[in-house]
Write a protein that holds these residues in place. Sequence first.
Motif, PDB file in Angstrom:
ATOM      1  N   CYS A 216       0.836  -1.197   0.000  1.00 42.57           N
ATOM      2  CA  CYS A 216       0.000   0.000   0.000  1.00 42.57           C
ATOM      3  C   CYS A 216       0.875   1.253   0.000  1.00 42.57           C
ATOM      4  CB  CYS A 216      -0.920   0.003   1.217  1.00 42.57           C
ATOM      5  SG  CYS A 216      -0.050   0.070   2.792  1.00 42.57           S
ATOM      6  N   ASP A 217       0.289   2.374  -0.352  1.00 44.45           N
ATOM      7  CA  ASP A 217       0.988   3.651  -0.336  1.00 44.45           C
ATOM      8  C   ASP A 217       1.165   4.095   1.121  1.00 44.45           C
ATOM      9  OD1 ASP A 217       2.053   6.113  -0.697  1.00 44.45           O
ATOM     10  OD2 ASP A 217       0.363   6.967  -1.787  1.00 44.45           O
ATOM     11  N   LEU A 218       2.400   4.147   1.561  1.00 46.60           N
ATOM     12  CA  LEU A 218       2.668   4.435   2.970  1.00 46.60           C
ATOM     13  C   LEU A 218       3.025   5.902   3.219  1.00 46.60           C
ATOM     14  CD1 LEU A 218       4.796   1.278   3.861  1.00 46.60           C
ATOM     15  CD2 LEU A 218       2.366   1.666   4.281  1.00 46.60           C
ATOM     16  N   GLY A 219       3.069   6.714   2.161  1.00 46.56           N
ATOM     17  CA  GLY A 219       3.485   8.108   2.341  1.00 46.56           C
ATOM     18  C   GLY A 219       2.600   8.868   3.304  1.00 46.56           C
ATOM     19  N   GLU A 220       1.287   8.781   3.119  1.00 44.99           N
ATOM     20  CA  GLU A 220       0.360   9.504   3.984  1.00 44.99           C
ATOM     21  C   GLU A 220       0.410   8.970   5.402  1.00 44.99           C
ATOM     22  OE1 GLU A 220      -4.292   9.145   4.168  1.00 44.99           O
ATOM     23  OE2 GLU A 220      -3.780  10.609   2.604  1.00 44.99           O
ATOM     24  N   LEU A 221       0.498   7.639   5.550  1.00 43.63           N
ATOM     25  CA  LEU A 221       0.543   7.042   6.882  1.00 43.63           C
ATOM     26  C   LEU A 221       1.804   7.467   7.622  1.00 43.63           C
ATOM     27  CD1 LEU A 221      -0.636   5.154   8.997  1.00 43.63           C
ATOM     28  CD2 LEU A 221       0.397   3.225   7.786  1.00 43.63           C
ATOM     29  N   CYS A 222       2.962   7.468   6.932  1.00 48.29           N
ATOM     30  CA  CYS A 222       4.209   7.899   7.573  1.00 48.29           C
ATOM     31  C   CYS A 222       4.126   9.363   7.995  1.00 48.29           C
ATOM     32  CB  CYS A 222       5.386   7.697   6.612  1.00 48.29           C
ATOM     33  SG  CYS A 222       5.899   5.979   6.402  1.00 48.29           S
ATOM     34  N   ALA A 223       3.547  10.200   7.139  1.00 47.97           N
ATOM     35  CA  ALA A 223       3.434  11.626   7.469  1.00 47.97           C
ATOM     36  C   ALA A 223       2.553  11.822   8.705  1.00 47.97           C
ATOM     37  CB  ALA A 223       2.879  12.390   6.276  1.00 47.97           C
ATOM     38  N   ARG A 224       1.457  11.075   8.787  1.00 46.64           N
ATOM     39  CA  ARG A 224       0.584  11.191   9.955  1.00 46.64           C
ATOM     40  C   ARG A 224       1.300  10.735  11.223  1.00 46.64           C
ATOM     41  NH1 ARG A 224      -5.489   9.039   8.320  1.00 46.64           N
ATOM     42  NH2 ARG A 224      -6.066  10.774   6.943  1.00 46.64           N
ATOM     43  N   LEU A 225       2.004   9.623  11.149  1.00 48.39           N
ATOM     44  CA  LEU A 225       2.706   9.118  12.326  1.00 48.39           C
ATOM     45  C   LEU A 225       3.791  10.091  12.774  1.00 48.39           C
ATOM     46  CD1 LEU A 225       2.946   5.353  11.365  1.00 48.39           C
ATOM     47  CD2 LEU A 225       1.720   6.295  13.327  1.00 48.39           C
ATOM     48  N   GLU A 226       4.498  10.698  11.825  1.00 51.13           N
ATOM     49  CA  GLU A 226       5.540  11.655  12.194  1.00 51.13           C
ATOM     50  C   GLU A 226       4.939  12.896  12.852  1.00 51.13           C
ATOM     51  OE1 GLU A 226       7.452  12.076   8.426  1.00 51.13           O
ATOM     52  OE2 GLU A 226       8.914  10.482   8.828  1.00 51.13           O
ATOM     53  N   SER A 227       3.790  13.325  12.374  1.00 50.88           N
ATOM     54  CA  SER A 227       3.151  14.479  13.015  1.00 50.88           C
ATOM     55  C   SER A 227       2.717  14.130  14.438  1.00 50.88           C
ATOM     56  CB  SER A 227       1.951  14.948  12.192  1.00 50.88           C
ATOM     57  OG  SER A 227       0.882  14.018  12.251  1.00 50.88           O
ATOM     58  N   LEU A 228       2.221  12.911  14.631  1.00 53.37           N
ATOM     59  CA  LEU A 228       1.814  12.494  15.974  1.00 53.37           C
ATOM     60  C   LEU A 228       3.017  12.342  16.896  1.00 53.37           C
ATOM     61  CD1 LEU A 228      -0.841   9.768  15.021  1.00 53.37           C
ATOM     62  CD2 LEU A 228      -1.301  12.020  15.986  1.00 53.37           C
ATOM     63  N   ALA A 229       4.159  11.912  16.345  1.00 57.85           N
ATOM     64  CA  ALA A 229       5.340  11.643  17.174  1.00 57.85           C
ATOM     65  C   ALA A 229       6.089  12.917  17.559  1.00 57.85           C
ATOM     66  CB  ALA A 229       6.279  10.686  16.437  1.00 57.85           C
ATOM     67  N   PHE A 230       6.103  13.903  16.663  1.00 55.99           N
ATOM     68  CA  PHE A 230       7.013  15.032  16.879  1.00 55.99           C
ATOM     69  C   PHE A 230       6.312  16.373  17.092  1.00 55.99           C
ATOM     70  CE2 PHE A 230       9.324  11.921  14.163  1.00 55.99           C
ATOM     71  CZ  PHE A 230      10.217  11.494  15.139  1.00 55.99           C
ATOM     72  N   ASP A 231       5.001  16.407  17.010  1.00 58.09           N
ATOM     73  CA  ASP A 231       4.273  17.644  17.310  1.00 58.09           C
ATOM     74  C   ASP A 231       4.040  17.706  18.816  1.00 58.09           C
ATOM     75  OD1 ASP A 231       2.555  19.769  17.624  1.00 58.09           O
ATOM     76  OD2 ASP A 231       1.268  19.238  15.928  1.00 58.09           O
ATOM     77  N   ARG A 232       4.750  18.579  19.491  1.00 56.44           N
ATOM     78  CA  ARG A 232       4.690  18.642  20.955  1.00 56.44           C
ATOM     79  C   ARG A 232       3.335  19.124  21.453  1.00 56.44           C
ATOM     80  NH1 ARG A 232       7.629  15.093  22.158  1.00 56.44           N
ATOM     81  NH2 ARG A 232       7.425  15.784  24.327  1.00 56.44           N
ATOM     82  N   THR A 233       2.573  19.798  20.603  1.00 58.68           N
ATOM     83  CA  THR A 233       1.252  20.263  21.044  1.00 58.68           C
ATOM     84  C   THR A 233       0.267  19.104  21.187  1.00 58.68           C
ATOM     85  OG1 THR A 233       0.408  20.670  18.799  1.00 58.68           O
ATOM     86  CG2 THR A 233       1.646  22.454  19.874  1.00 58.68           C
ATOM     87  N   LEU A 234       0.644  17.918  20.711  1.00 60.82           N
ATOM     88  CA  LEU A 234      -0.231  16.753  20.812  1.00 60.82           C
ATOM     89  C   LEU A 234       0.104  15.881  22.018  1.00 60.82           C
ATOM     90  CD1 LEU A 234      -0.432  15.650  17.061  1.00 60.82           C
ATOM     91  CD2 LEU A 234      -1.954  17.169  18.336  1.00 60.82           C
ATOM     92  N   VAL A 235       1.008  16.352  22.861  1.00 56.75           N
ATOM     93  CA  VAL A 235       1.381  15.595  24.062  1.00 56.75           C
ATOM     94  C   VAL A 235       0.478  16.032  25.215  1.00 56.75           C
ATOM     95  CG1 VAL A 235       3.215  15.079  25.711  1.00 56.75           C
ATOM     96  CG2 VAL A 235       3.766  15.410  23.284  1.00 56.75           C
ATOM     97  N   PRO A 236      -0.265  15.121  25.835  1.00 53.30           N
ATOM     98  CA  PRO A 236      -1.148  15.510  26.946  1.00 53.30           C
ATOM     99  C   PRO A 236      -0.344  15.935  28.170  1.00 53.30           C
ATOM    100  CG  PRO A 236      -1.095  13.121  26.710  1.00 53.30           C
ATOM    101  CD  PRO A 236      -0.352  13.673  25.525  1.00 53.30           C
ATOM    102  N   LYS A 237      -0.929  16.810  28.979  1.00 55.42           N
ATOM    103  CA  LYS A 237      -0.233  17.274  30.184  1.00 55.42           C
ATOM    104  C   LYS A 237       0.022  16.127  31.151  1.00 55.42           C
ATOM    105  CE  LYS A 237      -2.122  21.960  29.915  1.00 55.42           C
ATOM    106  NZ  LYS A 237      -2.948  23.004  30.593  1.00 55.42           N
ATOM    107  N   ASP A 238      -0.925  15.224  31.258  1.00 58.59           N
ATOM    108  CA  ASP A 238      -0.764  14.069  32.129  1.00 58.59           C
ATOM    109  C   ASP A 238      -0.303  12.889  31.290  1.00 58.59           C
ATOM    110  OD1 ASP A 238      -0.887  11.964  33.877  1.00 58.59           O
ATOM    111  OD2 ASP A 238      -2.931  12.368  34.575  1.00 58.59           O
ATOM    112  N   PRO A 239       0.958  12.463  31.419  1.00 62.92           N
ATOM    113  CA  PRO A 239       1.467  11.372  30.569  1.00 62.92           C
ATOM    114  C   PRO A 239       0.699  10.072  30.746  1.00 62.92           C
ATOM    115  CG  PRO A 239       2.999  11.873  32.365  1.00 62.92           C
ATOM    116  CD  PRO A 239       1.972  12.947  32.355  1.00 62.92           C
ATOM    117  N   ARG A 240      -0.010   9.919  31.859  1.00 56.38           N
ATOM    118  CA  ARG A 240      -0.767   8.683  32.080  1.00 56.38           C
ATOM    119  C   ARG A 240      -1.943   8.564  31.123  1.00 56.38           C
ATOM    120  NH1 ARG A 240      -1.985   9.413  38.339  1.00 56.38           N
ATOM    121  NH2 ARG A 240      -2.465  11.477  37.460  1.00 56.38           N
ATOM    122  N   THR A 241      -2.349   9.691  30.539  1.00 58.07           N
ATOM    123  CA  THR A 241      -3.481   9.660  29.612  1.00 58.07           C
ATOM    124  C   THR A 241      -3.045   9.537  28.156  1.00 58.07           C
ATOM    125  OG1 THR A 241      -3.545  12.078  29.370  1.00 58.07           O
ATOM    126  CG2 THR A 241      -4.783  11.112  31.204  1.00 58.07           C
TER     127      THR A 241
END
Length: 325
Positions: A216-241
């Motif tokens: 399958c075309d993995l370009g879009e999936l890789c881009a989404r995962l990288e945004s989730l991994a490295f966008d600090r605004t997506l990190v919850p204040k409580d790491p347990r959540t």
Amino acid sequence: IRAAGRVAAVVAFSRAAVLSLAGAAQAAGLRATAIFGKLPPEARRKQLADARAGNLDVVVTTDVIGHGVNLPIDDVIFAETRKFDGDKKRDLAVWEAAQVAGRAGRGSTPGRCWVMTQYGADFDLVRKAVDLANGALPAPAADREEDDDDQVEEGDGPLVVDHCVLSPELAALRELCPDGELSLSLLPNALRLWRDELPRRLETPTEALPSWVRGCDLGELCARLESLAFDRTLVPKDPRTALTCPEYFSLARLPVREAHFPEIARAVALGEAVRPTKDLDGLEGEDLEDEVARLGDLILAARRFPRLLDDRLDADDADDDDDDD
């Protein structure tokens, strides 16, 4: 059509064409309506009910009619036989056209298919589709683009497997991570390794990977995962959540439109709920269609992440109404 007491479905593959043809039918004095995928659910239910009650002469629709929409249709009229598949505009496969053609007819009464060549519909394609719908034609080789040497054998049935798109499971990606330890930051690279490893795993010393099998075309999936991994605004204040790695993988694979993914990703990652637009009546045209599409993606995402559309929003709305009183 009306004189014969028949109901026709006119099939086109763009919103503009559907609306234009419905308007032309109404201008000709026919009771006509338009049904397409982005139509608001309430409007769609009403139009389906009108068709079943015999209050319509013409239903102008996309190929949604070939996917579980049960209507009393006598004639299917193909205005177009090309559709946009997300990447490019292409001819319908014969089996796709056959699904639509097969909607013609009520009970034991045979239906008829018509072709409006003036709008670009392909007569030969529709003729083959009708034959296939009637069981008189196997899925033709013309529907397959691979070389003869790579074609799979045809069985007795009319449908043929002509392509195979493979996608990785999380367990397979774990095997490609150092020490088998999977994390969100490692997922994009694991996906690329899986893509490179796929041909080596499936090819043999004497046989190459068939052209009808691909990853399958993995370009879009890789881009989404990288945004989730490295966008600090997506990190919850409580790491347990924070989401688990499998949950992040499921989030990135959601089949939602790219325009809506950032909003959905942020809400899911931070454990927030999304409040749908209340006043759909205040929207018109493309704004209404865009909002309906957004709601569809939110509902789809909420099946996997229920908190996205939190039921408590209804209670909050009720409290607001009480305050107004």
